[in-house]
Design a protein around this motif. Structure first.
Motif, short mmCIF file in Angstrom:
data_model
loop_
_atom_site.label_atom_id
_atom_site.label_comp_id
_atom_site.label_asym_id
_atom_site.label_seq_id
_atom_site.Cartn_x
_atom_site.Cartn_y
_atom_site.Cartn_z
N LEU A 194 0.83 -1.20 0.00
CA LEU A 194 0.00 0.00 0.00
C LEU A 194 0.87 1.26 0.00
O LEU A 194 0.45 2.32 -0.47
CB LEU A 194 -0.93 0.00 1.22
CG LEU A 194 -2.09 0.99 1.21
CD1 LEU A 194 -3.05 0.70 0.06
CD2 LEU A 194 -2.85 0.95 2.54
N ASP A 195 2.10 1.13 0.50
CA ASP A 195 3.00 2.28 0.57
C ASP A 195 3.34 2.84 -0.80
O ASP A 195 3.58 4.04 -0.93
CB ASP A 195 4.30 1.89 1.30
CG ASP A 195 4.08 1.58 2.77
OD1 ASP A 195 3.01 1.96 3.30
OD2 ASP A 195 4.95 0.94 3.39
N TRP A 196 3.40 2.02 -1.82
CA TRP A 196 3.73 2.54 -3.16
C TRP A 196 2.55 2.56 -4.13
O TRP A 196 2.59 3.24 -5.14
CB TRP A 196 4.90 1.79 -3.79
CG TRP A 196 4.79 0.30 -3.85
CD1 TRP A 196 4.14 -0.45 -4.78
CD2 TRP A 196 5.39 -0.62 -2.94
NE1 TRP A 196 4.28 -1.78 -4.51
CE2 TRP A 196 5.07 -1.92 -3.40
CE3 TRP A 196 6.20 -0.48 -1.81
CZ2 TRP A 196 5.49 -3.08 -2.73
CZ3 TRP A 196 6.61 -1.63 -1.15
CH2 TRP A 196 6.26 -2.90 -1.61
N THR A 197 1.48 1.83 -3.82
CA THR A 197 0.32 1.90 -4.72
C THR A 197 -0.61 3.06 -4.37
O THR A 197 -1.19 3.68 -5.27
CB THR A 197 -0.48 0.59 -4.68
OG1 THR A 197 -0.83 0.29 -3.33
CG2 THR A 197 0.32 -0.55 -5.28
N GLN A 198 -0.76 3.35 -3.09
CA GLN A 198 -1.71 4.39 -2.68
C GLN A 198 -1.37 5.77 -3.26
O GLN A 198 -2.26 6.48 -3.71
CB GLN A 198 -1.81 4.45 -1.16
CG GLN A 198 -3.00 5.25 -0.66
CD GLN A 198 -3.22 5.04 0.83
OE1 GLN A 198 -2.28 4.97 1.61
NE2 GLN A 198 -4.47 4.91 1.24
N PRO A 199 -0.08 6.16 -3.30
CA PRO A 199 0.22 7.49 -3.85
C PRO A 199 0.15 7.56 -5.38
O PRO A 199 0.19 8.65 -5.94
CB PRO A 199 1.67 7.75 -3.39
CG PRO A 199 1.96 6.72 -2.35
CD PRO A 199 1.12 5.55 -2.70
N SER A 241 -1.22 7.57 -9.16
CA SER A 241 -2.46 7.87 -9.86
C SER A 241 -2.78 6.76 -10.86
O SER A 241 -1.89 5.99 -11.25
CB SER A 241 -2.33 9.20 -10.62
OG SER A 241 -1.47 9.06 -11.74
N VAL A 242 -4.04 6.70 -11.27
CA VAL A 242 -4.44 5.70 -12.26
C VAL A 242 -3.67 5.89 -13.56
O VAL A 242 -3.22 4.93 -14.18
CB VAL A 242 -5.96 5.78 -12.51
CG1 VAL A 242 -6.36 4.87 -13.67
CG2 VAL A 242 -6.74 5.43 -11.26
N ARG A 251 0.37 4.13 -17.46
CA ARG A 251 1.52 4.49 -18.29
C ARG A 251 2.78 3.71 -17.91
O ARG A 251 3.49 3.19 -18.77
CB ARG A 251 1.82 6.00 -18.16
CG ARG A 251 0.89 6.91 -18.96
CD ARG A 251 1.20 8.36 -18.65
NE ARG A 251 2.61 8.69 -18.89
CZ ARG A 251 3.10 9.06 -20.08
NH1 ARG A 251 2.30 9.14 -21.13
NH2 ARG A 251 4.39 9.36 -20.21
N ASP A 252 3.04 3.60 -16.60
CA ASP A 252 4.30 3.02 -16.15
C ASP A 252 4.27 1.50 -16.02
O ASP A 252 5.30 0.84 -16.19
CB ASP A 252 4.69 3.62 -14.79
CG ASP A 252 4.93 5.13 -14.88
OD1 ASP A 252 5.14 5.62 -16.00
OD2 ASP A 252 4.89 5.78 -13.82
#
Length: 418
Positions: A124-129, A131-132, A137-138
């Motif tokens: 959650l530490d890297w998915t929550q910040p 954006s869709v 894109r990444d």
């Protein structure tokens, strides 16, 4: 004797799939690696299948490598696709609570000190910040839809339907590997063979995004002799949390291991040397009725998960229920758990022995109960009972309410007198 961790994993039957075992071996030989295994909080506790992954992580750590234990605060909100159908999504509050419970559970199986000390991470530490748009894109650009559709679990769900959320789960787990590669230098992900598509998805993402070669290793599905999945009992899943499954019930689940599978379980679930397991199985094959291999398996695993005191209590209960120990020596919690596992039911004070045998499932009728008593095969608290009209009262109850009933040598149950 197997000195290399890869050789040990192979000797224990713990490698079902790998991306390139020779390349992984070479990288390990160059020095300690960082690896990870992940657990989604889709329940309040881990189970026996997760235990195999934790023990595999521990084996790698004992060989000098550094584990990252991922608890999926974000992937747990979605859930890996199941062939049976769409998962029910739990609330964010529930998942957050389960994350903390599972974090505490996994922390008991790895060491946190030293150069190879473990780190617990939450995706959650890297998915929550993120954006869709950034996610698409990444991450999304690296996943051909035709390959995603070809995954077995997706293909099996297409006709009945699969949500975009579950369809995209592989992107989330693959991103975990990419993030842990970037943040911690992780070069190996381990998991069960049912996760192979997700594991290789992460390997491919890192190749496409970073141009780097990393590894994946999957353990086999643990099965019973008939090929069905191991880890289910008549009462449900074999949980690691004592609130969901008592240490006694956990112990009994291993005692009941089939003769044809117990050697396999000893190699995969314990840290006994392979040579010692082979010697133990040679003894077991000579005297299978003694169930020495099952007792060793149950003791090793119960101690590992619940501690030595609970193992001793479970062993004591196993003996006492079948007349090989003193029932009075059992703590109430252990006796209650053992009798509930055996199918104990509540009966009113003053219930006759005949009715208690029927209620507990030890006799199918009054005539069968009377016949068992008349033949000397009925026991109350390990004492042979010869009076079918015996009423269960204060002089029979243990810890204020429990009565142990036995028919013959092997059929045990009980009642709680209320």
């Amino acid at each position: 004797m197997t000195d290399h961790v890869i050789d040990d994993l192979q000797a224990r039957g713990l490698i079902a799939h790998s991306t390139d075992l020779d390349a992984l071996r070479a990288e390990i030989d160059e020095g300690p690696i960082t690896y990870y295994v992940g657990f989604d909080p889709t329940a309040p506790s881990l189970h026996v299948g997760n235990l195999l992954q934790l023990l595999t992580a521990r084996r790698l750590q004992l060989a000098g490598h550094r584990p990252l234990i991922l608890v999926g605060g974000s992937t747990g909100l979605i859930g890996d696709p199941k062939e049976a159908g769409e998962r029910v999504m739990n609330s964010k509050e529930t998942v957050a609570e389960w994350v903390e419970r599972i974090r505490a559970q996994v922390s008991r199986f790895v060491d946190f000190g030293g150069d190879d000390g473990a780190t617990v991470v939450n995706n959650l530490d890297w998915t929550q910040p993120m954006s869709v748009v950034d996610f698409l894109r990444d991450i999304g650009k690296h996943f051909p839809v035709n390959r995603m559709l070809a995954r077995d679990v997706v293909a099996s769900r297409l006709e009945a339907g699969i949500s975009y959320a579950e369809f995209s789960y592989v992107l989330l787990q693959s991103m975990d590997y990419l993030e842990l590669f970037r943040r911690h230098g992780a070069v190996l992900q381990t998991g069960g063979s049912d996760q192979w598509g997700n594991l290789t998805g992460g390997v491919e993402l890192i190749r496409r995004a970073e141009g780097a070669k990393v590894h994946a290793l999957a353990t086999p599905l643990i099965t019973k002799a008939d090929g069905t999945k191991f880890g289910k009992t008549e009462s449900g899943t074999i949980w690691l949390d004592p609130e969901l499954m008592s240490p006694y019930a956990f112990y009994q689940s291993w005692i009941q291991a089939e003769d044809s599978k117990v050697g396999e379980y000893l190699k995969q679930f314990t840290f006994l040397p392979v040579e010692e397991v082979d010697a133990l199985m040679a003894e077991h094959d000579e005297r299978p009725g003694a169930r020495g291999a099952q007792r060793r398996l149950a003791a090793e695993l119960t101690t590992l998960v619940h501690g030595e005191a609970e193992t001793k209590a479970a062993e004591l209960a196993s003996g006492a229920l079948f007349g090989r120990g003193e029932l009075d020596d059992l703590p109430e919690s252990t006796l209650a758990a053992a009798l509930r596992e055996a199918g104990a039911v509540e009966v009113p004070r003053g219930t006759t022995l005949v009715d208690a045998l029927i209620s507990s499932g030890l006799a199918e009728s009054k005539s069968a109960a009377r016949r068992a008593i008349g033949d000397g095969g009925a026991y109350v608290n390990n004492q042979r009972a010869d009076d079918p009209d015996l009423e269960l009262g204060d002089e029979h109850v243990l810890h204020g309410s429990w009565v142990v009933l036995r028919r013959g040598k092997r059929s045990v149950s009980g009642v709680q007198v209320v």
